[in-house]
Scaffold this active site. Structure first.
Site, PDB file in Angstrom:
ATOM      1  N   GLU A  15       0.845  -1.199   0.000  1.00 15.15           N
ATOM      2  CA  GLU A  15       0.000   0.000   0.000  1.00 15.15           C
ATOM      3  C   GLU A  15       0.879   1.247   0.000  1.00 15.15           C
ATOM      4  O   GLU A  15       1.952   1.255   0.603  1.00 15.15           O
ATOM      5  CB  GLU A  15      -0.835   0.001   1.282  1.00 15.15           C
ATOM      6  CG  GLU A  15      -2.317   0.112   1.212  1.00 15.15           C
ATOM      7  CD  GLU A  15      -3.017   1.107   0.321  1.00 15.15           C
ATOM      8  OE1 GLU A  15      -2.422   1.648  -0.634  1.00 15.15           O
ATOM      9  OE2 GLU A  15      -4.195   1.333   0.581  1.00 15.15           O
TER      10      GLU A  15
ATOM     11  N   ASP B 252      -4.111   6.296   5.669  1.00 18.73           N
ATOM     12  CA  ASP B 252      -4.625   7.573   6.174  1.00 18.73           C
ATOM     13  C   ASP B 252      -5.604   7.254   7.303  1.00 18.73           C
ATOM     14  O   ASP B 252      -5.203   7.057   8.442  1.00 18.73           O
ATOM     15  CB  ASP B 252      -5.276   8.307   4.992  1.00 18.73           C
ATOM     16  CG  ASP B 252      -5.740   9.713   5.322  1.00 18.73           C
ATOM     17  OD1 ASP B 252      -6.635   9.865   6.165  1.00 18.73           O
ATOM     18  OD2 ASP B 252      -5.218  10.681   4.739  1.00 18.73           O
TER      19      ASP B 252
END
Ligand code: IMP
Ligand code: MG
Length: 207
Positions: free
Chosen positions: A123, A127
């Site tokens: 990834e 967030d």
């Protein structure tokens, strides 16, 4: 006769000639470089070394989360000294906005079954963590032999769910960043560093 000039240099270290025009074009939009290309490459090598050691003697499948992870995946994989296989998933994230909706939609699923396989999910950035949490739930239900995560960046201050990320690159403050695979409105992915944008770069696109 043509005259040869010296190799072009930039403030960000040696950049392949093919990237120079793009960098020059985008650099007016850059506010601050958070992570330099050199720092990223050093970290990628460290992560790849750990991965190589941890998976020695095993078959490893790298699963990249499109589109953001494609740059990191290309660099990381070439430093992993193991035979690898690759697959990709595409999920919807922010569209043209800079805030997570929490809604995750699979736009492209894996090409192959992962049952019984050692899977490393790659990834770009965690967030809120909602995308990764969803992907981990989804992939673990397919019964891989193991499932771990390699994420280049994490924003711990805004993460909403706790996640076990085995291979972590950088922790960054809760700011919106672009470059090294990350986009704003599909732009800036090919910058060799990670940076914030000047407010003018968002104009007309955030609302
Ligand atoms: P999350 O679900 O909130 O963790 O968001 C994850 C996805 O949102 C990432 O895979 C990125 O595609 C995108 N994203 C999150 N933060 C940023 C950022 O600062 N810049 C660009 N894309 C981001
Ligand atoms: Mg994105």
């Amino acid at each position: 006769m043509t005259t040869r000039t010296d190799h072009h240099r930039s403030d960000h270290g040696p950049v392949p000639d093919t990237l120079l025009s793009h960098v020059a074009e985008f650099e007016g939009d850059i506010d601050r470089v958070l992570i330099t290309g050199e720092e990223i490459q050093a970290k990628i090598r460290d992560l790849a070394k750990s991965i190589t050691e941890d998976y020695r003697g095993q078959d490893l499948l790298l699963v990249g989360v499109l589109k953001g992870a494609f740059v990191m995946m290309a660099d990381l994989s070439r430093h992993i000294r193991l035979p690898l296989r690759f697959d990709f998933m595409a999920v919807s994230s922010y569209g043209a906005s800079t805030r997570s909706s929490g809604v995750v939609r699979i736009l492209k699923d894996l090409d192959h079954d992962i049952e019984g396989q050692h899977v490393l999910l790659v990834e770009d950035i965690v967030d809120s963590g909602l995308t990764l949490a969803y992907l981990l739930r989804n992939l673990s239900s397919r019964r891989p032999a193991s499932l771990e995560v390699c994420a280049l960046m994490q924003k711990p201050e805004v993460q909403q769910v706790s996640l076990d990320i085995k291979y972590k690159g950088f922790e960054i403050p809760p700011v919106f960043v672009v470059g090294y695979g990350l986009d704003f409105s599909e732009k800036y992915r090919n910058l060799p560093y990670v940076a914030t944008l000047k407010p003018q770069a968002y104009e007309g696109l955030v609302g």
